[in-house]
Design an enzyme around this catalytic site. Structure first.
Site, PDB file in Angstrom:
ATOM      1  CB  SER A 165      -0.925  -0.024   1.225  1.00 22.86           C
ATOM      2  OG  SER A 165      -1.738   1.122   1.278  1.00 22.86           O
TER       3      SER A 165
ATOM      4  CE1 TYR B 229       0.315   4.858  -6.098  1.00 20.66           C
ATOM      5  CE2 TYR B 229       0.177   6.346  -4.229  1.00 20.66           C
ATOM      6  CZ  TYR B 229       0.791   5.302  -4.888  1.00 20.66           C
ATOM      7  OH  TYR B 229       1.894   4.692  -4.320  1.00 20.66           O
TER       8      TYR B 229
ATOM      9  CE  LYS C 279      -0.432   2.091  -3.867  1.00 18.16           C
ATOM     10  NZ  LYS C 279       0.042   0.713  -4.128  1.00 18.16           N
TER      11      LYS C 279
END
Length: 327
Positions: A141, A155, A159
């Site tokens: 992550s 993004y 994560k």
């Protein structure tokens, strides 16, 4: 678990953290299965791995958004080596841009790679590990999964999702009585020296750089090997990452404002940059690399200054919160 002689599958192995991780396991005497889209870069990474104790390697060009391709990756690993002891989901892409200006096809691609790619990998890995009765799944992550930032919405979402996936899988394994034999670990790196920033899609009009402080990909790879040896739920990599984790718990509002300022000032330069899809839809050409050229003495100095400033900021924020709470 015993790392030496393990069979390890690594996605995203053509560059950055994935490549560094494949090499780290090769140094430990593991058989390494390398997966990514770019075959030329994968073969170059495999040659590097083979230099370490003559490690056995298997190159499997794989698009992690294709579930059939990921299932074939797992099948080929078992056919060649008989089992999968460790599966590392490290494939990742990114896009920078104001929310309303990022093309939706690019937004979806980031989610497909960074989330569904991990889902496909986890399903293939756990299916095999449950048959074996043992194994470790490691998902990469980011500290962006703890504290959000502007301009990288897809993004950041991905994560956060990776952390949630890991937690849910651990819960299911515990309910099934398999938690002691099959482990799911999540690694959260801070800003890392990889080609991700050169490869990212970009619609900001400004050049993207690695935001200091910057740590080496090898540092993350070492943490991944350690978490396989001694499994833990989540591991944050880098002192700045740990400071951010602390801030996110003790002063979340302050951290959100600070992250916004830092990204705008240090992640994006004033140098102009053309709009680009980056490597979202086509893999980057060439032999690939672990690092992105963001290290060096200057970055080390900046890293120390930034960490010192962060530690001071944490103290100020926490003190302010405590004083406010006592009123």
């Amino acid at each position: 678990m015993r790392v030496r002689d393990a069979v390890v599958v690594v996605t995203g192995a053509s560059s950055g953290i994935g490549r560094a991780t494949a090499e780290a396991f090769a140094r430990k005497g593991c058989a390494v299965v390398l997966a990514a889209r770019g075959e030329e870069a994968l073969k170059a990474a495999a040659r590097e791995c083979e230099r370490h104790r003559g490690a056995q390697t298997l190159v499997v060009p794989t698009d992690v958004t294709d579930v059939a391709a990921v299932d074939a990756l797992a099948r080929r690993a078992v056919e060649r080596f008989g089992r999968i002891d460790v599966w590392v989901n490290a494939a990742a892409v990114s896009v920078f841009g104001p929310f309303e200006e990022v093309p939706l096809e690019d937004f979806r691609k980031v989610i497909d790679v960074n989330v569904m790619g991990y889902v496909h990998g986890a399903r293939a890995a756990l299916r095999t590990m449950r048959k074996q009765g043992s194994g470790t799944l490691v998902d990469v992550s980011s500290v962006a999964g703890l504290v959000s930032q502007p301009y990288t919405h897809a993004y950041v979402m991905s994560k956060h999702a990776v952390r949630a996936l890991g937690a849910s899988l651990r819960q299911e394994l515990r309910i099934a009585g398999e938690a002691g034999r099959i482990h799911v670990c999540t690694v959260l790196p801070a800003s890392i020296d990889t080609p991700l920033f050169q490869h990212a899609a970009n619609y900001t009009g400004r050049k993207v750089v690695a935001m200091p402080p910057v740590y080496s990909a090898e540092r993350v790879a070492h943490a991944i090997v350690d978490v396989v040896r001694v499994p833990r739920r989540e591991v944050v990599v880098g002192p700045m990452g740990r400071a951010i984790a602390l801030q996110s718990r003790t002063a979340p509002g302050w951290m959100e404002r600070a992250a916004a300022r830092q990204v705008d000032r240090a992640h994006l330069t004033e140098d102009p940059a053309p709009a680009t899809h980056g490597n979202l839809h086509v893999p980057a050409p060439g032999t690939g690399s672990v690092g992105g050229g963001w290290g060096g003495r200057r970055r080390t100095a900046v890293r120390r200054l930034a960490l010192a400033a962060t530690v001071v900021g944490v103290g100020v924020a926490v003190g302010t919160c405590r004083r406010a709470a006592s009123r």
